[in-house]
Scaffold this motif. Structure first.
Motif, PDB file in Angstrom:
ATOM      1  N   ILE A   1       0.713  11.570  -8.652  1.00  0.00           N
ATOM      2  CA  ILE A   1      -0.260  11.961  -9.677  1.00  0.00           C
ATOM      3  C   ILE A   1      -1.005  13.220  -9.240  1.00  0.00           C
ATOM      4  O   ILE A   1      -1.145  14.185 -10.002  1.00  0.00           O
ATOM      5  N   ASN A   2      -1.470  13.214  -8.001  1.00  0.00           N
ATOM      6  CA  ASN A   2      -2.228  14.367  -7.496  1.00  0.00           C
ATOM      7  C   ASN A   2      -1.366  15.620  -7.374  1.00  0.00           C
ATOM      8  O   ASN A   2      -1.871  16.740  -7.424  1.00  0.00           O
ATOM      9  N   ALA A   3      -0.056  15.410  -7.235  1.00  0.00           N
ATOM     10  CA  ALA A   3       0.855  16.556  -7.140  1.00  0.00           C
ATOM     11  C   ALA A   3       1.235  17.113  -8.508  1.00  0.00           C
ATOM     12  O   ALA A   3       2.022  18.061  -8.606  1.00  0.00           O
ATOM     13  N   GLY A   4       0.685  16.512  -9.571  1.00  0.00           N
ATOM     14  CA  GLY A   4       0.933  17.032 -10.912  1.00  0.00           C
ATOM     15  C   GLY A   4       2.174  16.498 -11.592  1.00  0.00           C
ATOM     16  O   GLY A   4       2.619  17.058 -12.598  1.00  0.00           O
TER      17      GLY A   4
ATOM     18  N   THR B   1       6.313   9.008 -15.224  1.00  0.00           N
ATOM     19  CA  THR B   1       6.783   9.954 -14.204  1.00  0.00           C
ATOM     20  C   THR B   1       6.259   9.656 -12.797  1.00  0.00           C
ATOM     21  O   THR B   1       7.059   9.525 -11.856  1.00  0.00           O
ATOM     22  N   PRO B   2       4.933   9.542 -12.570  1.00  0.00           N
ATOM     23  CA  PRO B   2       4.478   9.317 -11.194  1.00  0.00           C
ATOM     24  C   PRO B   2       4.938   7.976 -10.627  1.00  0.00           C
ATOM     25  O   PRO B   2       5.192   7.860  -9.421  1.00  0.00           O
ATOM     26  N   MET B   3       5.058   6.972 -11.493  1.00  0.00           N
ATOM     27  CA  MET B   3       5.522   5.670 -11.005  1.00  0.00           C
ATOM     28  C   MET B   3       6.997   5.714 -10.603  1.00  0.00           C
ATOM     29  O   MET B   3       7.431   4.972  -9.722  1.00  0.00           O
ATOM     30  N   GLN B   4       7.764   6.588 -11.223  1.00  0.00           N
ATOM     31  CA  GLN B   4       9.156   6.742 -10.801  1.00  0.00           C
ATOM     32  C   GLN B   4       9.228   7.313  -9.384  1.00  0.00           C
ATOM     33  O   GLN B   4      10.054   6.882  -8.567  1.00  0.00           O
ATOM     34  N   ALA B   5       8.364   8.282  -9.094  1.00  0.00           N
ATOM     35  CA  ALA B   5       8.338   8.844  -7.740  1.00  0.00           C
ATOM     36  C   ALA B   5       7.986   7.778  -6.717  1.00  0.00           C
ATOM     37  O   ALA B   5       8.585   7.694  -5.633  1.00  0.00           O
ATOM     38  N   ALA B   6       7.019   6.915  -7.067  1.00  0.00           N
ATOM     39  CA  ALA B   6       6.629   5.836  -6.160  1.00  0.00           C
ATOM     40  C   ALA B   6       7.745   4.804  -6.027  1.00  0.00           C
ATOM     41  O   ALA B   6       7.969   4.245  -4.943  1.00  0.00           O
TER      42      ALA B   6
ATOM     43  N   GLU C   1       0.818  -1.218   0.000  1.00  0.00           N
ATOM     44  CA  GLU C   1       0.000   0.000   0.000  1.00  0.00           C
ATOM     45  C   GLU C   1       0.852   1.269   0.000  1.00  0.00           C
ATOM     46  O   GLU C   1       0.502   2.255  -0.635  1.00  0.00           O
ATOM     47  N   PHE C   2       1.975   1.263   0.725  1.00  0.00           N
ATOM     48  CA  PHE C   2       2.749   2.501   0.822  1.00  0.00           C
ATOM     49  C   PHE C   2       3.326   2.913  -0.534  1.00  0.00           C
ATOM     50  O   PHE C   2       3.500   4.107  -0.803  1.00  0.00           O
ATOM     51  N   VAL C   3       3.595   1.937  -1.394  1.00  0.00           N
ATOM     52  CA  VAL C   3       4.115   2.262  -2.723  1.00  0.00           C
ATOM     53  C   VAL C   3       2.985   2.778  -3.615  1.00  0.00           C
ATOM     54  O   VAL C   3       3.152   3.778  -4.330  1.00  0.00           O
ATOM     55  N   LYS C   4       1.837   2.132  -3.566  1.00  0.00           N
ATOM     56  CA  LYS C   4       0.698   2.602  -4.363  1.00  0.00           C
ATOM     57  C   LYS C   4       0.261   4.002  -3.926  1.00  0.00           C
ATOM     58  O   LYS C   4      -0.066   4.843  -4.767  1.00  0.00           O
ATOM     59  N   GLU C   5       0.298   4.241  -2.644  1.00  0.00           N
ATOM     60  CA  GLU C   5      -0.089   5.561  -2.129  1.00  0.00           C
ATOM     61  C   GLU C   5       0.896   6.629  -2.614  1.00  0.00           C
ATOM     62  O   GLU C   5       0.492   7.758  -2.937  1.00  0.00           O
ATOM     63  N   ALA C   6       2.165   6.285  -2.693  1.00  0.00           N
ATOM     64  CA  ALA C   6       3.159   7.238  -3.196  1.00  0.00           C
ATOM     65  C   ALA C   6       2.882   7.587  -4.656  1.00  0.00           C
ATOM     66  O   ALA C   6       3.071   8.742  -5.082  1.00  0.00           O
ATOM     67  N   ALA C   7       2.414   6.617  -5.441  1.00  0.00           N
ATOM     68  CA  ALA C   7       2.065   6.881  -6.839  1.00  0.00           C
ATOM     69  C   ALA C   7       0.865   7.817  -6.930  1.00  0.00           C
ATOM     70  O   ALA C   7       0.839   8.757  -7.737  1.00  0.00           O
TER      71      ALA C   7
END
Length: 463
Positions: free
Chosen positions: A129-132, A343-348, A119-125
């Protein structure tokens, strides 16, 4: 960590799988079917009931009746593919997944978990996404992920690398493999593989125009035949490619084997490509990264990914670590393959790689229990089970059940028993070398593994 869940529904193909090509939808349909390649016995080319049943060409002689009259089918244009890829066509994973769907079989073939990632990885994604963070990423990776990869590599291998100059983020390890081969191998270069091998290796080498040699790892321990390997290295050898822990055998290369390979590379000025996607699934010994062998970092490209370790195979986040002079070629190819990765998956992924050591310890413990469940069940069902020290695969000998080869056995297993396995003969240059073997995966929840084992114990009979 909970890697278990309710009994999975009948196997479905992952979304990224392409539909079967009309000319290659069955691995038994035609003598040109690439998945079997070159030299399988002629008996394997007979059209089986299962193969015929899933062929979209089976009813191609007529089209739907209009106004009560049937019309002749329109002639379909021939499938077109470049000569360098003609022999590959549809992968064995797609084929077996299609058969699994048709027969409602439990899929212990393709190596994708039927449970979700943490969950912590999915939440980071979601947060990213929400952060743009939704536009093109920097080509070789967002800075936070490059740094997280370098930090993890230091912790795992003891090697400090420059995240800006020596780390390249790719769309999965398969793209890291492609970028490495296409960026560093020239037409006519010789590359040595260890068979059985992940099928992407040979296909990508074919696209690069390379000449492939294979050294066969044989049961029961799949050890490297060192003198045979030494004799195979020639003045034309550009690279040796290893995968440790090894898919499909579950073998982990020993320090002695790695040091022998390293010595050959240094003596003959040969590069080393190391696929280490299963490095966190090492059960009986610590994983040794080839780049950590003295004198090897300067000639090694280390490839890895997020998917296997975090049960997020659909995210396709991978990377290649190499010294700057090799990274240049990898990045040149990467720029014209995918250019950038999600991009968002890299952040996660950066958040995932900074997980505490307890995550990896629990991962190995949970997978160790799944391995024991499957291995004990396969032995009880009558298979000869070979040791698996890493990955989430187990290789077995199916010959106690009286079938001539792995293709026939796997088809029977799906149709009559309701379980999917992978016939590994497709992972050899000479398919005869793998005809007695079958690969199972245990990256499934416990209920699914238990149900598959019970089907095999109940329905399989020795001959």
């Amino acid at each position: 960590m909970n890697l278990a869940g309710p009994l999975a529904k009948p196997a479905t193909a992952p979304r990224h799988e392409m539909p079967l090509n009309p000319s290659s939808c069955s691995f038994l349909l035609s003598s040109s079917a690439s998945s079997l390649r070159r030299s399988l016995p002629a008996s394997l080319w007979k059209v089986s009931p299962t193969a015929a049943a899933i062929s979209p060409m089976a009813s191609a002689s007529t089209v739907a009746a209009e106004n009560g009259a049937a019309k002749p089918a329109e002639k379909q244009p021939p499938v077109q593919v470049a000569k360098r890829l003609e022999k590959f066509k549809t992968t064995i994973f797609t084929q077996m997944s299609m058969l699994a769907i048709k027969h409602g079989a439990i899929n212990l073939g393709q190596g994708f978990p039927n449970f979700d990632g943490p969950e912590f990885v999915k939440e980071a994604a979601i947060q990213a996404i929400n952060a743009g963070k939704n536009q093109y990423a920097r080509g070789y990776g967002v800075p936070e992920l490059n740094s997280a990869i370098a930090e993890r590599f230091l912790k795992d291998s003891g090697l400090q690398v420059d995240p800006e100059k020596e780390v390249t983020v790719t769309s999965g390890c398969t793209e890291a493999i492609a970028a490495t081969i296409l960026g560093l191998i020239n037409p006519g270069d010789e590359v040595i593989l260890f068979a059985p091998f992940y099928d992407s290796y040979e296909a990508t080498l074919s696209m690069a125009g390379a000449n492939v040699k294979a050294i066969t790892l044989r049961p029961p321990d799949f050890s490297v035949p060192l003198e045979e390997l030494k004799a195979a290295v020639s003045k034309n050898t550009r690279a040796i490619m290893i995968n440790t822990p090894h898919n499909p055998t579950g073998k982990m290369f020993t320090r002695e084997e790695l040091e022998f390979i390293a010595a050959l590379c240094k003596e003959n000025d040969v590069l080393l490509f190391a696929d280490e996607v299963y490095d966190k699934l090492a059960f009986e010994a610590d994983h040794i990264s080839m780049a950590s062998i003295p004198g090897m970092y300067e000639r090694t490209v280390t490839m890895n990914s997020l998917g296997k370790t975090f049960s997020l195979t659909g995210w396709k986040i991978g990377w290649a670590i190499a010294p700057p002079h090799l990274t240049w070629g990898v990045r040149q190819a990467h720029s014209f393959l995918t250019f950038a990765t999600c991009t968002p998956m890299q952040a996660a992924a950066a958040a995932a790689l900074r997980a505490p050591d307890s995550y990896y310890e629990e991962l190995r413990r949970d997978y160790g229990a799944k391995k024991a469940l499957l291995v004990n069940g396969l032995k009880d069902a009558g298979f000869i089970v070979y040791p698996s020290s890493g990955t989430y695969f187990v290789m077995v000998d199916h010959t106690p059940f009286g079938f001539d080869n792995d293709i026939e056995f796997c088809e029977y297993l799906i149709r009559e028993v309701g379980v999917v396995a992978i016939p590994p003969s497709v992972f050899y240059l000479n398919p005869e070398d793998g005809k007695n073997l079958v690969r199972f995966t245990f990256c499934k929840d416990d209920d699914t593994l238990t149900a598959a084992v019970e089907r095999m114990k109940t329905k399989l009979r020795k001959k």
